[in-house]
Design an enzyme around this catalytic site. Structure first.
Site, PDB file in Angstrom:
ATOM      1  N   LYS A 135       1.041  -1.225   0.136  1.00 49.55           N
ATOM      2  CA  LYS A 135       0.125  -0.182   0.055  1.00 49.55           C
ATOM      3  C   LYS A 135       0.979   1.321  -0.132  1.00 49.55           C
ATOM      4  O   LYS A 135       1.826   1.173   0.653  1.00 49.55           O
ATOM      5  CB  LYS A 135      -0.830   0.063   1.192  1.00 49.55           C
ATOM      6  N   ILE A 158      -7.573  -1.502  -1.867  1.00 46.16           N
ATOM      7  CA  ILE A 158      -8.100  -2.154  -0.560  1.00 46.16           C
ATOM      8  C   ILE A 158      -9.123  -1.252   0.107  1.00 46.16           C
ATOM      9  O   ILE A 158      -9.054  -1.204   1.502  1.00 46.16           O
ATOM     10  CB  ILE A 158      -6.862  -2.507   0.240  1.00 46.16           C
ATOM     11  N   TRP A 159      -9.710  -0.356  -0.619  1.00 49.93           N
ATOM     12  CA  TRP A 159     -10.584   0.197   0.208  1.00 49.93           C
ATOM     13  C   TRP A 159     -10.547   1.346   0.950  1.00 49.93           C
ATOM     14  O   TRP A 159     -11.136   2.099   1.831  1.00 49.93           O
ATOM     15  CB  TRP A 159     -11.920  -0.545   0.608  1.00 49.93           C
ATOM     16  N   HIS A 160      -9.411   1.899   1.182  1.00 43.29           N
ATOM     17  CA  HIS A 160      -8.774   2.824   2.188  1.00 43.29           C
ATOM     18  C   HIS A 160      -8.861   4.410   1.337  1.00 43.29           C
ATOM     19  O   HIS A 160      -7.992   5.013   1.923  1.00 43.29           O
ATOM     20  CB  HIS A 160      -7.480   2.580   2.644  1.00 43.29           C
ATOM     21  N   TYR A 161      -9.772   4.648   0.673  1.00 42.09           N
ATOM     22  CA  TYR A 161      -9.904   6.058   0.110  1.00 42.09           C
ATOM     23  C   TYR A 161     -10.031   7.072   1.211  1.00 42.09           C
ATOM     24  O   TYR A 161     -10.970   6.363   2.144  1.00 42.09           O
ATOM     25  CB  TYR A 161     -10.739   6.057  -1.256  1.00 42.09           C
TER      26      TYR A 161
END
Length: 551
Positions: free
Chosen positions: A384, A483-486
């Site tokens: 990431k 991984i949806w960490h916006y």
């Protein structure tokens, strides 16, 4: 409309693919205050109205209910009683459920990266892979939070939802490989964000049960809280007459049958509406309520209330996080949903998104059913990108809060993000070639071949390079996924002030990940839950101080 009025930051995500399977738990507290919105009155009054029962909203509601009347409005349903959410061995099922009532609402960014947003009480903590880690002390200082209260708030969260995970052979090999590759020191098990290699926490307990932000409602005062499910807020109501600036005083929401309801604030200087709808939902609701870029709002026939240039947006020393995942979180379930390999999810399916007809999906599932269990054993090494520096933007597609907005993340727009990715992949290559990792390598599969194999997976809709292994720049671009960490959308200093109050209007705050200028740590969920508790305590302090002055 100028590009970039609504800046978004996306967690750029690339990985070396081995084999996968995912998961999720079953425990249902008896919340007397949790009701279906169809049972709510047409008009109601509260001290605080919170829009969004997600990762921050649940912690915030539980805290404020101790000394005030609180309404928590959640557009989705309850996580309890749904094994696709609560059971570790069914994690992939929730993400692959594309029905209108799914706890996961899929969207595809304008960049062509498949993504999802939560639609359930507890938010993203009901859908994710469970990693739990705090933000770094440097992050906390930079934001300006009170460190003692931050620590107390993390502990408050951890008493309900955080656990020490079991270490499997895969994680041990990756840990030792990272250390051999120079990602030091070995920090052991810790929730803290530290440079080096560590074992982080998990929201899955030893029995494989997921504990979500909804569990934090166990702290709530039942007499001070009402939670309404399937309550979709359409707009914030503002009072404007005889005021120097607009003041939020109510919301309009609809229940599952489509019936309209209104909830208003009780009289009181400290009563507020708080939006906690996430990095997509919070800026979307602001715009639907007339707060945002004037030209864009007028194009959607929305009356402009207030102009805002809404901004959206192993731990290495060079700016990326390297994580390992395997075991129960990534096994093929007995129902053979195949986790992120599921053709329906999109992340690692062999069926490209544009080719996912019912017939193609059925054929892919039949082929996967014929594979041996061994084909799905192993795990992932994931990178990431820290920050990131690259920014994107968000716009309304329609005037319906049920529809996803248009999102452009602009992955790797800034060269520094791409360079960080390359350095991270180089470190992962060293891990794969390390002695501790040798038992997980195939003699017939070289690292370049593994890179090309990973790049061949249709993880996004972007055009591919011919041979990604020859250029790690190309590999990063070809394998970017989410991984949806916006985060971002309503950032501190742009849309809200340092007390999370929306600038230019009264009685309205935003408390969630949309306010972040940078992603906190390897996984933001711990910090988002902490923020709900932290700000709840601060708001109650203000309230009590005001009451003391009045008395």
């Amino acid at each position: 409309m100028a590009p970039g009025w609504c800046r978004f930051f996306a967690a750029s995500f690339v990985g070396i693919l081995f084999f996968l399977s995912l998961c999720a738990c079953d425990r249902a507290p008896n919340y007397s205050f949790m009701l279906n919105a169809t049972s709510s009155p047409t008009i109601s009054y509260y001290d605080y109205i919170i829009v969004g029962g997600g990762t921050s909203g649940c912690a915030l509601a539980a805290t404020l209910s101790q000394n005030a009347s609180v309404l928590l409005l959640e557009r989705g349903g309850s996580p309890y009683g749904n094994p696709n959410i609560t059971s570790l061995d069914k994690f992939g099922a929730a993400l692959s459920d594309l029905s209108p009532t799914s706890p996961s609402q899929r969207f595809i960014s304008e960049d062509g990266v498949i993504n999802a947003r939560a639609r359930v009480l507890g938010g993203g903590s009901c859908l994710n892979a469970g990693f739990y880690t705090r933000a770094s002390s440097e992050y906390i200082r930079a934001v300006g939070w009170e460190s003692r209260l931050v620590n107390e708030s993390y502990q408050w969260v951890e008493q309900r939802v955080a656990f020490k995970p079991e270490m499997g052979p895969w994680q041990s090999a990756v840990r030792d490989g990272l250390l051999e590759a120079g990602v030091v020191p070995n920090n052991g098990f810790t929730y803290d964000h530290l440079h080096g290699t560590k074992v982080g926490g998990t929201i899955f307990d030893p029995n494989g049960n997921r504990h979500t932000a909804a569990d934090l409602l166990e702290y709530a005062n039942p007499g001070g809280l009402t939670v309404l499910l399937h309550a979709t807020v359409h707009r914030i109501l503002f009072a404007t007459k005889a005021r120097p600036k607009p003041a939020a005083h109510g919301v309009v929401y609809r229940d599952a049958s489509g019936a309209k309801h209104r909830a208003f604030l009780n009289r009181g200087l400290k009563n507020e509406i708080i939006i906690s709808s996430g990095a997509l939902g919070s800026p979307q609701l602001l715009m639907l309520s007339g707060v945002g870029p004037a030209q864009h709002l007028r194009a959607h026939n929305i009356t402009v209330l207030r102009f805002h240039s809404i901004q959206v947006v192993g731990i290495t020393q060079f700016g990326s996080y390297i994580e390992a995942a395997s075991g129960a979180n990534f096994e093929v379930t007995q129902q053979r949903d195949y986790g992120m390999f599921s053709p329906k999810i999109g992340q690692l399916s062999t069926v490209p998104p544009k080719q996912r007809t019912p017939e193609a999906l059925a054929k892919a599932i039949e082929q996967m059913n014929s594979l041996d269990e061994e084909a799905f054993q192993g795990g992932f090494i994931i990178e990431k990108i820290t920050g990131p520096i690259s920014t994107g933007h968000l716009e309304l597609r329609t005037n319906s809060p049920d529809d996803n907005p248009s999102v452009t993340f602009n992955y790797f727009k800034e060269p520094q993000d791409l360079q960080r990715c390359v350095e991270g992949i180089s470190t992962i290559e060293k891990v794969i070639e390390s002695r501790p990792f040798s038992k997980f390598r195939f003699d017939f599969l070289s690292v370049p071949q593994l890179l090309n194999l990973t790049a061949s997976a249709p993880v996004n809709l972007l055009p591919k390079h011919y041979n990604s292994s020859q250029s790690l720049d190309d590999f990063c671009k070809d394998t970017v996924m989410t991984i949806w960490h916006y985060h971002g959308g309503c950032q501190v200093g742009s849309v809200v002030d340092h007390d999370y109050k929306v600038m230019g209007v009264d009685a309205l705050r935003i408390i969630d990940g949309s306010t972040f200028n940078a992603s906190p740590g390897t996984n933001p969920q711990a910090t988002v839950m902490m923020l709900g508790r932290y700000m709840g305590v601060n708001i109650l302090r203000e309230r009590l101080a005001n009451e003391d002055l009045e008395n």
